[in-house]
Design a protein around this motif. Structure first.
Motif, PDB file in Angstrom:
ATOM      1  N   ILE A 147       0.926  -1.105  -0.032  1.00 28.33           N
ATOM      2  CA  ILE A 147       0.125  -0.094  -0.122  1.00 28.33           C
ATOM      3  C   ILE A 147       0.985   1.314   0.064  1.00 28.33           C
ATOM      4  N   GLY A 148       2.038   1.266   0.599  1.00 28.03           N
ATOM      5  CA  GLY A 148       2.867   2.540   0.806  1.00 28.03           C
ATOM      6  C   GLY A 148       3.964   2.747  -0.505  1.00 28.03           C
ATOM      7  N   ALA A 149       3.996   1.515  -1.315  1.00 31.01           N
ATOM      8  CA  ALA A 149       4.975   1.487  -2.430  1.00 31.01           C
ATOM      9  C   ALA A 149       6.274   1.297  -1.975  1.00 31.01           C
ATOM     10  N   LYS A 150       6.512   0.851  -0.996  1.00 32.06           N
ATOM     11  CA  LYS A 150       8.034   0.925  -0.369  1.00 32.06           C
ATOM     12  C   LYS A 150       8.863   0.021  -0.718  1.00 32.06           C
ATOM     13  N   GLY A 151       8.512  -1.302  -1.244  1.00 28.49           N
ATOM     14  CA  GLY A 151       9.386  -2.352  -1.433  1.00 28.49           C
ATOM     15  C   GLY A 151      10.630  -2.059  -2.098  1.00 28.49           C
ATOM     16  N   LEU A 152      10.409  -1.367  -3.429  1.00 27.73           N
ATOM     17  CA  LEU A 152      11.775  -0.981  -4.262  1.00 27.73           C
ATOM     18  C   LEU A 152      12.428  -0.079  -3.739  1.00 27.73           C
ATOM     19  N   ASN A 153      11.992   0.941  -3.064  1.00 26.78           N
ATOM     20  CA  ASN A 153      12.570   2.241  -2.448  1.00 26.78           C
ATOM     21  C   ASN A 153      13.270   1.586  -1.176  1.00 26.78           C
ATOM     22  N   LEU A 154      12.814   0.713  -0.457  1.00 24.99           N
ATOM     23  CA  LEU A 154      13.459  -0.044   0.836  1.00 24.99           C
ATOM     24  C   LEU A 154      14.802  -0.724   0.430  1.00 24.99           C
ATOM     25  N   ALA A 155      14.698  -1.305  -0.811  1.00 25.15           N
ATOM     26  CA  ALA A 155      15.726  -2.046  -1.366  1.00 25.15           C
ATOM     27  C   ALA A 155      16.900  -1.167  -1.880  1.00 25.15           C
ATOM     28  N   ILE A 156      16.565  -0.118  -2.247  1.00 21.53           N
ATOM     29  CA  ILE A 156      17.550   0.760  -2.934  1.00 21.53           C
ATOM     30  C   ILE A 156      18.242   1.400  -1.777  1.00 21.53           C
ATOM     31  N   ALA A 157      17.509   1.814  -0.509  1.00 21.26           N
ATOM     32  CA  ALA A 157      18.244   2.257   0.561  1.00 21.26           C
ATOM     33  C   ALA A 157      19.012   1.335   1.164  1.00 21.26           C
ATOM     34  N   ASP A 158      18.759   0.018   1.246  1.00 21.65           N
ATOM     35  CA  ASP A 158      19.730  -1.096   1.665  1.00 21.65           C
ATOM     36  C   ASP A 158      21.033  -1.088   0.872  1.00 21.65           C
ATOM     37  N   VAL A 159      21.097  -1.105  -0.334  1.00 22.47           N
ATOM     38  CA  VAL A 159      22.102  -1.314  -1.216  1.00 22.47           C
ATOM     39  C   VAL A 159      22.984  -0.043  -1.154  1.00 22.47           C
ATOM     40  N   ARG A 160      22.326   1.033  -0.990  1.00 19.32           N
ATOM     41  CA  ARG A 160      23.190   2.265  -0.827  1.00 19.32           C
ATOM     42  C   ARG A 160      23.954   2.335   0.451  1.00 19.32           C
ATOM     43  N   HIS A 161      23.395   1.590   1.386  1.00 17.41           N
ATOM     44  CA  HIS A 161      24.162   1.560   2.872  1.00 17.41           C
ATOM     45  C   HIS A 161      25.484   0.639   2.552  1.00 17.41           C
ATOM     46  N   LEU A 162      24.972  -0.678   1.806  1.00 16.57           N
ATOM     47  CA  LEU A 162      25.918  -1.687   1.833  1.00 16.57           C
ATOM     48  C   LEU A 162      27.107  -1.111   0.610  1.00 16.57           C
ATOM     49  N   ALA A 163      26.672  -0.329  -0.433  1.00 16.47           N
ATOM     50  CA  ALA A 163      27.749   0.115  -1.168  1.00 16.47           C
ATOM     51  C   ALA A 163      28.712   1.192  -0.579  1.00 16.47           C
ATOM     52  N   ARG A 164      28.293   1.772   0.357  1.00 16.11           N
ATOM     53  CA  ARG A 164      29.038   2.734   1.103  1.00 16.11           C
ATOM     54  C   ARG A 164      29.910   1.979   2.029  1.00 16.11           C
ATOM     55  N   ALA A 165      29.251   0.936   2.658  1.00 20.16           N
ATOM     56  CA  ALA A 165      30.363   0.096   3.682  1.00 20.16           C
ATOM     57  C   ALA A 165      31.204  -0.650   2.886  1.00 20.16           C
ATOM     58  N   LEU A 166      30.951  -1.318   1.743  1.00 20.15           N
ATOM     59  CA  LEU A 166      31.866  -2.028   0.945  1.00 20.15           C
ATOM     60  C   LEU A 166      33.201  -0.859   0.446  1.00 20.15           C
ATOM     61  N   THR A 167      32.775   0.285   0.115  1.00 22.74           N
ATOM     62  CA  THR A 167      33.432   1.256  -0.519  1.00 22.74           C
ATOM     63  C   THR A 167      34.514   1.694   0.684  1.00 22.74           C
ATOM     64  N   ARG A 168      33.992   1.936   1.794  1.00 24.40           N
ATOM     65  CA  ARG A 168      34.757   2.065   3.085  1.00 24.40           C
ATOM     66  C   ARG A 168      35.996   0.967   3.096  1.00 24.40           C
ATOM     67  N   PHE A 169      35.489  -0.176   3.115  1.00 28.40           N
ATOM     68  CA  PHE A 169      36.333  -1.295   3.404  1.00 28.40           C
ATOM     69  C   PHE A 169      37.454  -1.157   2.296  1.00 28.40           C
ATOM     70  N   TYR A 170      37.225  -1.076   1.015  1.00 26.22           N
ATOM     71  CA  TYR A 170      38.111  -1.258  -0.172  1.00 26.22           C
ATOM     72  C   TYR A 170      38.904  -0.087  -0.338  1.00 26.22           C
ATOM     73  N   GLN A 171      38.389   1.158   0.087  1.00 27.03           N
ATOM     74  CA  GLN A 171      39.283   2.202  -0.007  1.00 27.03           C
ATOM     75  C   GLN A 171      39.974   2.629   1.297  1.00 27.03           C
ATOM     76  N   GLN A 172      39.501   2.137   2.451  1.00 22.90           N
ATOM     77  CA  GLN A 172      40.198   2.734   3.754  1.00 22.90           C
ATOM     78  C   GLN A 172      40.469   1.681   4.560  1.00 22.90           C
ATOM     79  N   GLN A 173      40.068   0.430   3.965  1.00 24.18           N
ATOM     80  CA  GLN A 173      40.595  -0.899   4.965  1.00 24.18           C
ATOM     81  C   GLN A 173      39.755  -0.791   6.386  1.00 24.18           C
ATOM     82  N   ARG A 174      38.281  -0.178   6.201  1.00 22.53           N
ATOM     83  CA  ARG A 174      37.736  -0.148   7.678  1.00 22.53           C
ATOM     84  C   ARG A 174      36.485  -0.919   7.459  1.00 22.53           C
TER      85      ARG A 174
END
Length: 394
Positions: free
Chosen positions: A296-323
């Motif tokens: 009803i709130g049309a949130k499924g796709l948008n929530l998935a995008i929020a997930d992978v945005r966080h995951l992409a940032r976390a993986l970027t920090r790992f590969y670029q800063q070893q954190r």
């Protein structure tokens, strides 16, 4: 065949494709595998409402050109009850934010085209996907593609393969907690070949049950009516569906439902689902693999995008800063937004649907909530800010 990639991504839906594109922008390679064909992935019609944050992210990523040209911006939605429409002005209540009507399968087409243009790998029609070593620093994805057995070694695995995918099963039962709710009604959804009946989405509360009017394109409309989730779609003729829509959407003004041929119809169950945690070892879940919200709130796709945005940032920090701090916090970070979204979708569902055990008291409670929502600026603002999408930092 032996392969290696920093990030193995299971699923070529919005979550998996966005993750691959976001990582590519940071110079991080990945491989995407998908058990369906490209044609099936690109033709599966699902959600069509993009939050402001999703729209902005697509533009930033360079995949928003067609969306900006073909999508339709909506600055409000309508709550309809007692034969009257009540507009919620999303734009004014959220300091200029809005939603974009742009079908999910078009988003997927744009992502696949961008991925292939970059030279990124997507394996369609894979079979027998199995994971190994997800609790080690060298997890492996085994799968079969075009009759060849592939062994894909990764640093990390992203399970973006939906509710029925294989990834979630690799989080041990001993460490997972599942929260779920099945609603006692479903949605009968149709695709209708007709011009739009309204400028914006209509959410209707009626004694006969909920109804929703939305659009997919200038020629194709998406509409739903509340129904028994166990009903057989064969029991519903096209004429019955149109009559039910007209009855639930009736108003005291001259509004008319514009009708045409029904080209698709189906019944879907309504449920909420969340697994905690959304990560185990080097395996990270995103999108429907980790959570389901009522539509009803049309949130499924948008929530998935929020997930992978966080995951992409976390993986970027790992590969670029070893954190590893963002990786360690991935599940907790995502779940804050997940539960806020679950609550909003549950609230909308509870306010607008008729329940089998409804009594006059419950119906008065729903009417009181509807009156308050459309009559109070504070209540309207709460609906609006959740509907257009909370900032990614929330």
């Amino acid at each position: 065949m032996y392969m290696h990639t920093p990030v193995g991504i299971i699923g070529a839906g919005p979550a998996g494709l966005f993750l691959a594109l976001l990582l590519s922008l940071e110079g991080i390679d990945s491989v995407v595998i998908e058990n369906r064909s490209r044609a099936e992935v690109e033709s599966t019609i699902r959600a069509g409402v993009l939050e402001q944050g999703t729209v902005d992210l697509m533009v930033e990523m360079g995949i928003g050109e067609r969306m900006r040209y073909e999508g339709v911006v909506h600055h409000g939605i309508e709550l309809r009850f007692d034969r009257r429409g009540h507009r919620i002005n999303l734009h004014e209540l959220t300091n200029g934010r809005a939603i974009m009507i742009y079908p999910q399968h078009e988003v997927v087409k744009d992502c696949i085209a961008a991925r292939l243009q970059q030279g990124g790998q997507i394996f369609f029609n894979v079979q027998d996907v199995q994971l190994a070593g997800v609790d080690s620093d060298q997890p492996v994805i085994h799968f079969r593609h075009e009759q060849e057995q592939v062994e894909l070694h990764c640093d990390f695995i992203a399970g973006c393969d939906g509710f029925h995918g294989v990834s979630r099963a690799y989080i041990p039962l001993s460490v997972q907690q599942v929260y779920s709710r099945a609603y006692p009604f479903g949605w009968l959804g149709i695709l209708l070949q007709a011009p739009p009946s309204a400028r914006e989405l209509i959410y209707a509360y009626h004694q006969r049950g909920f109804a929703l009017v939305s659009t997919r394109s200038p020629q194709l409309q998406r509409m739903y009516i509340q129904c028994d989730p166990q009903d057989d779609i064969a029991n519903w003729s096209d004429e019955m569906i149109i009559e039910e829509l007209q009855a639930r959407l009736v108003t005291d003004d001259d509004w008319q439902l514009r009708v045409g041929p029904i080209v698709q119809k189906n019944i879907v169950a309504m449920r909420s689902f969340v697994i905690e945690p959304m990560q185990y070892g080097r395996l990270f879940l995103a999108g429907d693999a980790a959570h389901i919200v009522p539509p009803i709130g049309a949130k499924g796709l948008n929530l998935a995008i929020a997930d992978v945005r966080h995951l992409a940032r976390a993986l970027t920090r790992f590969y670029q800063q070893q954190r590893e701090d963002l990786l360690a916090a991935y599940s907790a970070t995502c779940l804050k937004r997940v539960w806020r979204t679950e609550h909003f979708s549950w609230w909308m569902t509870s306010m607008l649907h008729r329940f089998p055990d409804d009594d006059p008291f419950q119906q008065r409670m729903q009417r009181a909530q509807l009156d308050y929502t459309v009559g109070s600026q504070a209540a309207s603002m709460s609906l609006a800010e959740n509907y257009v999408g909370l900032p990614f930092s929330v």
